[in-house]
Design a protein around this motif. Structure first.
Motif, mmCIF file in Angstrom:
data_model
loop_
_atom_site.group_PDB
_atom_site.id
_atom_site.type_symbol
_atom_site.label_atom_id
_atom_site.label_comp_id
_atom_site.label_asym_id
_atom_site.label_seq_id
_atom_site.Cartn_x
_atom_site.Cartn_y
_atom_site.Cartn_z
ATOM 1 N N LEU A 101 11.144 1.499 9.907
ATOM 2 C CA LEU A 101 11.653 0.251 9.334
ATOM 3 C C LEU A 101 10.673 -0.328 8.327
ATOM 4 C CD1 LEU A 101 13.230 -1.419 12.505
ATOM 5 C CD2 LEU A 101 14.426 -0.286 10.616
ATOM 6 N N ASP A 102 9.359 -0.161 8.565
ATOM 7 C CA ASP A 102 8.346 -0.591 7.589
ATOM 8 C C ASP A 102 8.546 0.124 6.254
ATOM 9 O OD1 ASP A 102 7.235 -2.187 9.520
ATOM 10 O OD2 ASP A 102 5.538 -0.863 9.946
ATOM 11 N N TRP A 103 8.677 1.446 6.316
ATOM 12 C CA TRP A 103 8.846 2.227 5.082
ATOM 13 C C TRP A 103 10.184 1.917 4.415
ATOM 14 C CZ3 TRP A 103 4.866 4.135 2.788
ATOM 15 C CH2 TRP A 103 3.762 4.556 3.532
ATOM 16 N N ALA A 104 11.196 1.653 5.240
ATOM 17 C CA ALA A 104 12.503 1.306 4.677
ATOM 18 C C ALA A 104 12.420 -0.009 3.906
ATOM 19 C CB ALA A 104 13.546 1.210 5.790
ATOM 20 N N TYR A 105 11.720 -0.997 4.470
ATOM 21 C CA TYR A 105 11.609 -2.293 3.785
ATOM 22 C C TYR A 105 10.695 -2.200 2.568
ATOM 23 C CZ TYR A 105 12.171 -7.353 3.522
ATOM 24 O OH TYR A 105 12.511 -8.627 3.122
ATOM 25 N N LEU A 106 9.721 -1.290 2.619
ATOM 26 C CA LEU A 106 8.902 -1.031 1.428
ATOM 27 C C LEU A 106 9.798 -0.663 0.252
ATOM 28 C CD1 LEU A 106 5.606 0.912 1.073
ATOM 29 C CD2 LEU A 106 7.578 1.708 -0.218
ATOM 30 N N VAL A 107 10.810 0.163 0.522
ATOM 31 C CA VAL A 107 11.739 0.577 -0.541
ATOM 32 C C VAL A 107 12.672 -0.562 -0.926
ATOM 33 C CG1 VAL A 107 13.690 2.079 -1.088
ATOM 34 C CG2 VAL A 107 11.672 3.029 0.031
ATOM 35 N N THR A 108 13.326 -1.191 0.053
ATOM 36 C CA THR A 108 14.379 -2.152 -0.280
ATOM 37 C C THR A 108 13.825 -3.421 -0.920
ATOM 38 O OG1 THR A 108 14.359 -3.088 1.974
ATOM 39 C CG2 THR A 108 15.875 -1.269 1.537
#
Length: 488
Positions: free
Chosen positions: A297-304
């Motif tokens: 989820l950390d990496w996902a929010y980094l993208v979004t």
């Protein structure tokens, strides 16, 4: 009777939702007031282009560690006192900034004001306490999407206020007015909300200072996941160094790197001390969770969110540089981008509630990847209308992705929601630093390519490793009884 979201209600949990998204809105008005005020500040104080850019960098620097710290504090003390404190203290720091005379004073106060951007984390915990899992995605999406609109509110209102007061000190009065309103709302918020519905228990972590994990392998992953935060801060320092903007000396640059290394070592030590005894004992099942869920989820929010901040920062100049649009036209077209948040982020949360957390993230990340890889093939012969549509589509997917990420964050481990949200929020800022730095080094097509490539890698992580929250969470009440929290 099925409990459907009623956004026109101002009672119970809906009252908390509306009061809390507006608190978030006010933090963004104060925090991101610097952007729309910068032309006024630059003219009034005769700042160079370089000095203006440094202030914008300093404005986001403190937010990265602040979101981690605030995440810990909100789990310990509750969102009511934390949101009120951030609004009041943030408003006072912003007022102090508005009366600074020298550039050095402006830079220091703007760096300190970055903690206001951590207010976002507080509301995530508040909304998760008031809304059941089946509605938390839509509720978190509304909170995040409508609160994020504070950046647009600042951009639309503050220049008008500044202009009405005159060219020299108008920016000061505009910032003061916004800050006073934030302080007033912070006091109002404190006396009009509670951390939980009546009769519910506010669950707290056993220790503060680091996140509790469930295994030694999770402990290693947790430590490794902190490294990108320090790398992004080091990247910001490098941008201020003699090699780039020449704002700080080589000795100062080296000293900052040493401080970062020392703080990281201390954090590793603190993480170990918090978890050492915890891991030696048998961890009750209700306190166990998989840290890989947090990491993904950390990496996902980094993208979004990283994409959201980076693209909105460069879009107007992209339209001007590549398609030679008039600056006013480019600014208006780019101004569509923030408005997407009003429906896209709540939409991502709603889809997560309705169809599942993982499948929604997979579909949205596929859309982000496809949109930005398509944009990476744009050249100056393309129709500007098609390019604008593509950027809007990419924005819809990325902002809906942010809503989907935080539809899942509160379902990992209730008592650690603030810390999990804080870490994810910090990674969002890391993404912005990464993408904006890349934009300063490469052309626009390569900038879009980088976003598409990073998104595709995170998509693979989601497909392979992310697990759909199922069943229920359990928490132990103070009297020893067990409370069951349904996840689906």
């Amino acid at each position: 009777m099925k409990d459907k979201l009623n956004l026109f209600s101002f009672k119970g949990k809906y009252r908390i939702l509306h009061l809390t998204w507006f608190a978030f809105f006010m933090t963004f008005v104060v925090w991101l007031s610097l952007g729309p005020m910068m032309p006024f500040i630059q003219q009034a104080l005769s700042l160079s282009e370089q000095q203006a850019k440094v202030l914008l960098i300093l404005n986001v620097a403190m937010t990265i560690p602040a979101r981690i710290v605030v995440g810990m504090l909100v789990d310990k003390f509750g969102p009511k006192i934390m949101f009120s404190s951030i609004l009041v203290l943030g408003g006072l720091v912003s007022i102090a900034f508005s009366w600074m005379q020298s550039y050095e004073q402006l830079a220091l106060l703007r760096f300190l004001s970055g903690f206001i951007g951590a207010g976002f984390v507080v509301g995530i915990r508040m909304i998760s306490e008031w809304f059941p899992a089946k509605q938390t995605g839509a509720a978190q999406g509304i909170y995040g999407g409508w609160g994020n609109f504070g950046s647009a509110g600042a951009a639309m209102l503050l220049p008008f206020i500044a202009s009405s007061f005159g060219e020299i000190d108008g920016w000061r009065y505009a910032i003061i007015i916004a800050s006073v309103l934030a302080i007033g709302y912070g006091i109002f918020y404190y006396f009009n909300v509670t951390n939980t519905p009546k009769g519910s228990t506010y669950f707290k972590p056993k220790k503060i200072g680091a996140m509790e994990v469930s295994s030694y392998s999770d402990l290693v992953l947790y430590i490794l996941m902190n490294i990108p935060l320090y790398l992004s801060l080091s990247l910001l320092t490098w941008k201020l160094s003699p090699e780039k903007m020449n704002i700080i000396s080589s000795n100062m640059e080296f000293s900052v790197y040493i401080v970062f290394a020392f703080v990281f070592v201390f954090q590793v030590f603190k993480t170990w001390t918090v978890n050492a005894q915890h891991l030696k004992n048998s961890i009750p099942k209700q306190y166990q969770y998989k840290f890989k869920q947090v990491a993904i989820l950390d990496w996902a929010y980094l993208v979004t969110f990283g994409t959201e901040l980076a693209v909105v920062s460069v879009l107007a100049m992209f339209y001007v540089d590549w398609f030679e649009l008039p600056k006013i036209t480019a600014a208006l077209l780019a101004g569509v981008y923030p408005f997407i948040n009003l429906f896209a982020r709540p939409g991502g949360g709603y889809l997560s509630d309705k169809y599942g957390r993982k499948i929604t993230l997979v579909v949205l990340f596929f859309g982000i990847t496809l949109s930005f890889l398509t944009l990476s093939n744009v050249d100056k012969s393309w129709s500007i209308h098609l390019v604008v549509v593509l950027t809007i589509v990419g924005g819809i997917f990325s902002k809906a992705g942010s809503g989907a990420v935080f539809a899942m964050v509160p379902l990992i481990q209730r008592r650690l929601t603030g810390q999990i949200a804080g870490m994810a929020g910090a990674f969002g800022n890391v993404g912005a630093v990464l993408f904006l730095t890349a934009n300063s080094l490469v052309d626009y097509d390569e900038f879009f390519m980088l976003i598409g490539m990073v998104s595709s890698l995170v998509l693979a992580l989601i497909i392979i490793f992310l697990e759909e929250p199922k069943g229920h969470m359990t928490e132990i009440l103070d009297d020893g009884t067990v409370e069951i929290i349904k996840l689906n």
